[in-house]
Design a protein around this motif. Structure first.
Motif: not given
Length: 493
Positions: A216-230
Motif C-alpha cells: 500500500i505504501t509503495v503503490t499509493t500516497t499512504a505515509p510510510a510513518g503511519l503504515a509503520a505505526l499500524l
C-alpha cells in the motif's frame, strides 16, 4: 481446534551459553508445532485468511475509491453544465461531495462503514453524510469486516491461546520440568525459550500484514510513518498475547486450566468489553436524536429573524446598516442587489448556527470516546483500535475533518452564488427567479472540492495516549510473567 499435544521430550544438551539453551528450547517448541495435526493447519488457515483479507480489502477499497471519484466527477460536471439560471436557483440546486478513502483504510476501515461518505450541499441547510455501508448491508457487517485488522485483532490472539496455552504447563505435567532444572536449566531460560517460540509464531502471523502495508505504501500516497505505526501497534498487540499466554501457562499447574483462563480472558477483552463499552458510554453521555436536534435548530432559526418580514428587528437594523454604508436612503438606490446582500447575511447567520450545533454534537461524541477509552484499562483491544484507526485515517477525527472541510466549501459556494445575485442581477428586475437569469459561465470553477487529509503529526498525536495504554499493558504482563517465572522455580524445589 485443539492445543499442541503434550509430548514428553528429552532434555536438550547443556550449553555453556544461555542464549544457546533458549534457542534449543524454542526449536523444540517449533518441532512440536510442526508435528501437531491441528495447530499447524490452523496456523496455515489463519495465514491464508490474512492474505485473503488483505487482497479483498485492497480490491474493495480500490473499487470504492474509483466509484466515488467517478461520482464526484459526474456531480462536478452536472453542476457546471447547468443552463442559464438565477443564482438563487443554483443555491437550491446544490452539489454533492464524496469523502475520499484513505489508502490505509484497506487495512482498517474504522468508522467509515458507519458514518457515510456522501454529502449533499445546499443553501440554508447543513446535511449529514449518508450511505454508510453498515446501513446498506447485513447485520454480519456489524460484527466485523474481513480485513487484516479484524483478523489480527480478533482471530490471531485466539490461535496463539490454543497453540501456546500448554507450552510451560506440559513440562510440569509430563515431569520434564524437574529434569531440565536438575540439569542446570534456569526457569528464566525455559520461559524465554517458550516466549521466543510463540513470538516466532506471532511474527509469522504478522508477516502478511507487513507485506500488505508495504505494498500500500509503495503503490499509493499512504505515509510510510503511519503504515509503520499500524504494523507496530498490531505487533505490540500480538506481543501482549504472547506474554499473557506464556505467563498463564507458567502460573497454572495444568494446561487445561490455562486454556480455560486464557479463553475467558479472550472472550472478555476481545468480545465482551468492546461491545459493552460503547453502550455504557452512550448511557453516560447520551446524544440527542436527529428529530430533537432538528426541532432545536428550527427554534433557533426562528429566533434569528425573518428576512421576509419587513418589521423584523434584526433585518431592519441590517438594512439601515447597508444603506448607511453606501450612503443612500432606499434599497432601490443601492449599487448592488439588496436581495443578494440579504441572502449573504442570512447564510452567515444560519451557518454559524449550524456550525455551533455540529461542534456540540462532535464534542458529545468525543466525550463518549473518552468514556470508551477508560475501558481500555480492562480491554487493550480498545486502545489498539484507537491507534489503528488514527493511523489509517478512519477514526472520528478524520471524519470530522472531512465534514468541516465540506461545510467550509458549501459556505463559500453558496456565498459566491449570493454574491453573483448581488452583483449580476438588478434589484428592480429581481422579482422572480424564473424570469431573471445569468450566463452559465458563472458556475464554472465553483464546483471544485478538494479534501486535505490531516498531517502525519496530527495522527501520531491522536494515537499517542492509546499507544501509551498498550505499552502499560505490556509492562503489567511482563511483571506478571516475571512473577510466574519466579514461582515456577519455587514450585519444583
Amino acid at each position: 481446534m485443539t492445543a499442541v499435544v503434550p509430548v514428553a521430550h528429552a532434555a536438550p544438551a547443556a550449553s555453556p551459553r544461555p542464549g544457546g539453551m533458549v534457542r534449543r528450547i524454542a526449536q523444540e517448541e517449533w518441532r512440536l508445532l510442526r508435528r501437531d495435526k491441528v495447530a499447524m493447519p490452523a496456523l496455515v488457515l489463519l495465514l491464508m485468511l490474512l492474505v485473503t483479507a488483505a487482497f479483498t480489502a485492497w480490491d474493495s477499497q480500490r473499487n470504492a475509491e474509483a466509484q466515488r471519484s467517478r461520482y464526484q466527477a459526474q456531480a462536478h460536471e452536472d453542476f457546471e453544465s447547468q443552463p442559464d439560471r438565477h443564482p438563487h436557483r443554483m443555491v437550491h440546486y446544490g452539489h454533492f461531495v464524496f469523502r475520499p478513502l484513505s489508502p490505509l483504510a484497506a487495512f482498517d476501515p474504522g468508522v467509515d462503514g458507519y458514518t457515510g461518505h456522501t454529502l449533499y450541499l445546499e443553501g440554508h441547510r447543513q446535511n449529514s453524510a449518508n450511505f454508510g455501508d453498515v446501513r446498506q448491508s447485513s447485520l454480519l457487517l456489524r460484527f466485523g469486516q474481513l480485513t487484516p485488522a479484524f483478523v489480527l485483532q480478533v482471530l490471531a490472539p485466539l490461535l496463539l491461546v490454543f497453540i501456546g496455552h500448554a507450552s510451560v504447563a506440559r513440562e510440569r505435567e509430563s515431569g520434564t520440568l524437574r529434569v531440565l532444572l536438575a540439569q542446570g536449566l534456569r526457569p528464566g531460560q525455559l520461559v524465554a525459550g517458550k516466549l521466543l517460540a510463540l513470538g516466532g509464531v506471532a511474527a509469522l502471523m504478522l508477516l502478511p500484514a507487513a507485506v500488505a502495508l508495504a505494498a500500500i505504501t509503495v503503490t499509493t500516497t499512504a505515509p510510510a510513518g503511519l503504515a509503520a505505526l499500524l504494523l507496530a501497534a498490531h505487533g505490540l498487540w500480538l506481543a501482549l498475547w504472547v506474554l499473557a499466554v506464556v505467563a498463564v501457562s507458567a502460573w497454572l499447574p495444568r494446561g487445561r486450566d490455562a486454556l480455560v483462563a486464557l479463553l475467558a480472558a479472550w472472550a472478555c477483552s476481545v468480545v465482551l468489553v468492546p461491545r459493552l463499552a460503547p453502550e455504557a458510554a452512550a448511557s453516560l453521555q447520551a446524544l440527542p436524536t436527529r428529530f430533537e436536534t432538528d426541532i432545536q435548530v428550527a427554534r433557533e432559526l426562528a429566533a434569528l429573524g425573518d428576512s421576509h418580514n419587513p418589521d423584523d428587528p434584526y433585518f431592519n437594523a441590517f438594512k439601515r446598516k447597508v444603506l448607511a454604508q453606501y450612503g443612500v436612503s432606499r434599497v432601490e438606490d443601492l449599487p448592488v442587489n439588496y436581495k443578494g446582500l440579504l441572502g449573504m447575511e442570512g447564510e452567515r447567520l444560519t451557518s454559524e448556527l449550524f456550525n455551533r450545533h455540529a461542534a456540540e454534537s462532535f464534542g458529545r461524541q468525543a466525550t463518549q470516546l473518552q468514556w470508551v477509552d477508560r475501558f481500555a484499562l480492562l480491554s487493550p483491544v480498545l486502545a489498539l483500535r484507537r491507534v489503528s484507526m488514527a493511523a489509517a485515517g478512519t477514526d472520528l477525527a478524520s471524519y470530522r475533518r472531512f465534514v468541516e472541510q465540506a461545510e467550509q466549501y458549501r459556505y463559500r459556494l453558496v456565498q459566491a452564488l449570493n454574491q453573483l445575485q448581488a452583483e449580476k442581477v438588478q434589484f428592480a428586475q429581481d422579482k422572480s427567479t424564473r424570469d431573471v437569469r445569468i450566463g452559465r459561465e458563472h458556475w464554472h470553477g465553483l464546483a471544485d472540492f478538494s479534501f486535505t487529509p490531516p498531517p502525519v503529526a496530527d495522527a501520531l498525536r491522536r494515537a499517542a495516549p492509546a499507544a501509551g495504554v498498550l505499552l502499560g499493558w505490556a509492562g503489567v504482563l511482563a511483571l506478571l510473567l516475571a512473577a510466574a517465572t519466579r514461582r515456577l522455580g519455587r514450585m519444583v524445589r
